[in-house]
Motif scaffolding. Structure first.
Motif, PDB file in Angstrom:
ATOM      1  N   ASP A 158       0.837  -1.205   0.000  1.00 40.15           N
ATOM      2  CA  ASP A 158       0.000   0.000   0.000  1.00 40.15           C
ATOM      3  C   ASP A 158       0.871   1.255   0.000  1.00 40.15           C
ATOM      4  OD1 ASP A 158       0.737   0.632   2.715  1.00 40.15           O
ATOM      5  OD2 ASP A 158      -0.949  -0.528   3.484  1.00 40.15           O
ATOM      6  N   ASP A 159       0.218   2.402  -0.045  1.00 35.70           N
ATOM      7  CA  ASP A 159       0.928   3.690  -0.121  1.00 35.70           C
ATOM      8  C   ASP A 159       1.787   3.950   1.110  1.00 35.70           C
ATOM      9  OD1 ASP A 159      -0.013   4.470  -2.656  1.00 35.70           O
ATOM     10  OD2 ASP A 159      -1.853   5.290  -1.796  1.00 35.70           O
ATOM     11  N   ILE A 185      11.143  -0.162  -6.695  1.00 28.20           N
ATOM     12  CA  ILE A 185      10.269  -0.157  -5.518  1.00 28.20           C
ATOM     13  C   ILE A 185       8.910   0.391  -5.939  1.00 28.20           C
ATOM     14  CG2 ILE A 185       9.956   0.709  -3.176  1.00 28.20           C
ATOM     15  CD1 ILE A 185      13.029   1.094  -3.040  1.00 28.20           C
ATOM     16  N   PHE A 186       7.894  -0.458  -5.877  1.00 31.58           N
ATOM     17  CA  PHE A 186       6.560  -0.065  -6.321  1.00 31.58           C
ATOM     18  C   PHE A 186       5.518  -0.926  -5.618  1.00 31.58           C
ATOM     19  CE2 PHE A 186       8.580  -2.916  -9.380  1.00 31.58           C
ATOM     20  CZ  PHE A 186       7.680  -3.979  -9.433  1.00 31.58           C
ATOM     21  N   LYS A 187       4.255  -0.584  -5.833  1.00 29.76           N
ATOM     22  CA  LYS A 187       3.156  -1.351  -5.238  1.00 29.76           C
ATOM     23  C   LYS A 187       2.773  -2.512  -6.154  1.00 29.76           C
ATOM     24  CE  LYS A 187       0.392   2.102  -4.956  1.00 29.76           C
ATOM     25  NZ  LYS A 187      -0.824   2.889  -4.767  1.00 29.76           N
ATOM     26  N   LEU A 188       2.349  -3.600  -5.548  1.00 25.45           N
ATOM     27  CA  LEU A 188       1.899  -4.756  -6.319  1.00 25.45           C
ATOM     28  C   LEU A 188       0.747  -4.379  -7.238  1.00 25.45           C
ATOM     29  CD1 LEU A 188       2.268  -7.808  -6.811  1.00 25.45           C
ATOM     30  CD2 LEU A 188       0.602  -8.207  -4.984  1.00 25.45           C
ATOM     31  N   THR A 189      -0.153  -3.547  -6.757  1.00 27.02           N
ATOM     32  CA  THR A 189      -1.310  -3.161  -7.572  1.00 27.02           C
ATOM     33  C   THR A 189      -0.930  -2.308  -8.779  1.00 27.02           C
ATOM     34  OG1 THR A 189      -1.764  -1.377  -6.007  1.00 27.02           O
ATOM     35  CG2 THR A 189      -3.051  -3.420  -5.767  1.00 27.02           C
ATOM     36  N   ASP A 190       0.280  -1.740  -8.797  1.00 27.43           N
ATOM     37  CA  ASP A 190       0.742  -1.014  -9.980  1.00 27.43           C
ATOM     38  C   ASP A 190       0.816  -1.953 -11.190  1.00 27.43           C
ATOM     39  OD1 ASP A 190       0.987   1.258  -8.429  1.00 27.43           O
ATOM     40  OD2 ASP A 190       3.177   1.127  -8.269  1.00 27.43           O
ATOM     41  N   ASN A 212      -5.954   0.341  -5.767  1.00 27.18           N
ATOM     42  CA  ASN A 212      -4.671   1.056  -5.760  1.00 27.18           C
ATOM     43  C   ASN A 212      -3.789   0.579  -4.608  1.00 27.18           C
ATOM     44  OD1 ASN A 212      -5.799   2.214  -3.511  1.00 27.18           O
ATOM     45  ND2 ASN A 212      -5.657   4.315  -4.258  1.00 27.18           N
ATOM     46  N   HIS A 213      -4.231  -0.466  -3.902  1.00 25.62           N
ATOM     47  CA  HIS A 213      -3.461  -1.090  -2.828  1.00 25.62           C
ATOM     48  C   HIS A 213      -4.055  -2.464  -2.552  1.00 25.62           C
ATOM     49  CE1 HIS A 213      -6.976   0.343  -0.660  1.00 25.62           C
ATOM     50  NE2 HIS A 213      -6.663  -0.495   0.312  1.00 25.62           N
ATOM     51  N   VAL A 214      -3.292  -3.304  -1.876  1.00 29.92           N
ATOM     52  CA  VAL A 214      -3.813  -4.601  -1.444  1.00 29.92           C
ATOM     53  C   VAL A 214      -4.418  -4.388  -0.061  1.00 29.92           C
ATOM     54  CG1 VAL A 214      -3.240  -6.979  -0.845  1.00 29.92           C
ATOM     55  CG2 VAL A 214      -2.065  -5.864  -2.775  1.00 29.92           C
ATOM     56  N   PRO A 215      -5.733  -4.552   0.078  1.00 30.02           N
ATOM     57  CA  PRO A 215      -6.381  -4.329   1.375  1.00 30.02           C
ATOM     58  C   PRO A 215      -5.804  -5.244   2.459  1.00 30.02           C
ATOM     59  CG  PRO A 215      -8.020  -4.523  -0.364  1.00 30.02           C
ATOM     60  CD  PRO A 215      -6.708  -4.917  -0.962  1.00 30.02           C
ATOM     61  N   ASP A 216      -5.664  -4.695   3.638  1.00 27.77           N
ATOM     62  CA  ASP A 216      -5.082  -5.437   4.758  1.00 27.77           C
ATOM     63  C   ASP A 216      -6.170  -6.270   5.432  1.00 27.77           C
ATOM     64  OD1 ASP A 216      -3.787  -6.372   7.006  1.00 27.77           O
ATOM     65  OD2 ASP A 216      -2.839  -4.439   7.470  1.00 27.77           O
ATOM     66  N   VAL A 239      -3.348 -12.577  -8.607  1.00 27.78           N
ATOM     67  CA  VAL A 239      -3.336 -11.888  -9.909  1.00 27.78           C
ATOM     68  C   VAL A 239      -2.067 -11.039 -10.037  1.00 27.78           C
ATOM     69  CG1 VAL A 239      -4.535 -10.153 -11.306  1.00 27.78           C
ATOM     70  CG2 VAL A 239      -5.842 -11.915 -10.142  1.00 27.78           C
ATOM     71  N   GLY A 240      -1.692 -10.352  -8.964  1.00 35.50           N
ATOM     72  CA  GLY A 240      -0.471  -9.554  -8.976  1.00 35.50           C
ATOM     73  C   GLY A 240       0.779 -10.404  -9.162  1.00 35.50           C
ATOM     74  N   SER A 241       0.780 -11.597  -8.588  1.00 34.42           N
ATOM     75  CA  SER A 241       1.926 -12.511  -8.734  1.00 34.42           C
ATOM     76  C   SER A 241       2.099 -12.967 -10.174  1.00 34.42           C
ATOM     77  CB  SER A 241       1.744 -13.727  -7.830  1.00 34.42           C
ATOM     78  OG  SER A 241       1.846 -13.367  -6.484  1.00 34.42           O
ATOM     79  N   VAL A 242       0.997 -13.258 -10.841  1.00 31.26           N
ATOM     80  CA  VAL A 242       1.054 -13.641 -12.245  1.00 31.26           C
ATOM     81  C   VAL A 242       1.598 -12.475 -13.072  1.00 31.26           C
ATOM     82  CG1 VAL A 242      -0.333 -14.275 -14.275  1.00 31.26           C
ATOM     83  CG2 VAL A 242      -0.743 -15.385 -12.055  1.00 31.26           C
ATOM     84  N   ALA A 243       1.123 -11.272 -12.784  1.00 32.92           N
ATOM     85  CA  ALA A 243       1.599 -10.079 -13.510  1.00 32.92           C
ATOM     86  C   ALA A 243       3.090  -9.838 -13.253  1.00 32.92           C
ATOM     87  CB  ALA A 243       0.785  -8.856 -13.103  1.00 32.92           C
ATOM     88  N   LEU A 244       3.540 -10.061 -12.024  1.00 36.83           N
ATOM     89  CA  LEU A 244       4.959  -9.883 -11.704  1.00 36.83           C
ATOM     90  C   LEU A 244       5.806 -10.917 -12.443  1.00 36.83           C
ATOM     91  CD1 LEU A 244       7.286  -8.553 -10.191  1.00 36.83           C
ATOM     92  CD2 LEU A 244       6.732 -10.027  -8.223  1.00 36.83           C
TER      93      LEU A 244
END
Length: 153
Positions: free
Chosen positions: A91-92, A109-114, A122-126, A142-147
């Motif tokens: 998250d931010d 250095i960036f957010k996974l949701t980017d 715009n963030h991974v909810p906690d 989904v973010g892991s596949v994109a990474l």
């Protein structure tokens, strides 16, 4: 693919970042890239150093057939920006703390949701606060596949 070191970061390192670590490691193994990509996680706070991941995280991983053994929470270390090729925040606030520690490095250095703008998040909810470990899992997956696509590309 050249060897890559990935660090996932959240606040306490018991919910989101360990989930991302284990989900991404699972995808890496399925892709046959275990020898080229190593994965870890850490928290910005250190509040839970030495603890296991949250039971909700364990349950979500187990429900998807992902082994969650061998985890111990830890805090981000001062030399992590040198040790890791990518440091991925949840998250931010995590991102701001990482940038305070290591400077602004958006290529590293960036957010996974980017990586998943189509998710609508715009963030991974906690899930510590939301209680929705399954939604966190879905975004992390989904973010892991994109990474993995980013690293392969």
């Amino acid at each position: 693919m050249k060897p890559q070191q990935i660090l996932f970061v959240c606040l306490g390192n018991i919910c989101r970042s360990p989930m991302a670590e284990y989900v991404f490691r699972h995808h890496v193994k399925q892709a046959g890239l275990g020898g080229t990509i190593s994965v870890a996680s850490a928290g910005t706070s250190g509040w839970h150093d030495g603890e296991n991941m949250h039971k909700g995280t364990q349950k979500a991983l187990a429900a998807h057939g992902i082994n969650h053994s061998g985890f111990t929470s830890s805090k981000v270390k001062p030399d992590d920006h040198r040790r890791f090729d990518f440091i991925i925040a949840m998250d931010d606030n995590n991102l701001a703390e990482l940038e305070r520690l290591f400077g602004r490095q958006p290529e590293k250095i960036f957010k996974l949701t980017d990586l998943i703008p189509e998710s609508g998040y715009n963030h991974v909810p906690d899930p510590w606060y939301t209680g929705d470990f399954e939604e966190t899992f879905r975004l992390v997956d989904v973010g892991s596949v994109a990474l993995l696509d980013k690293l392969a590309g």
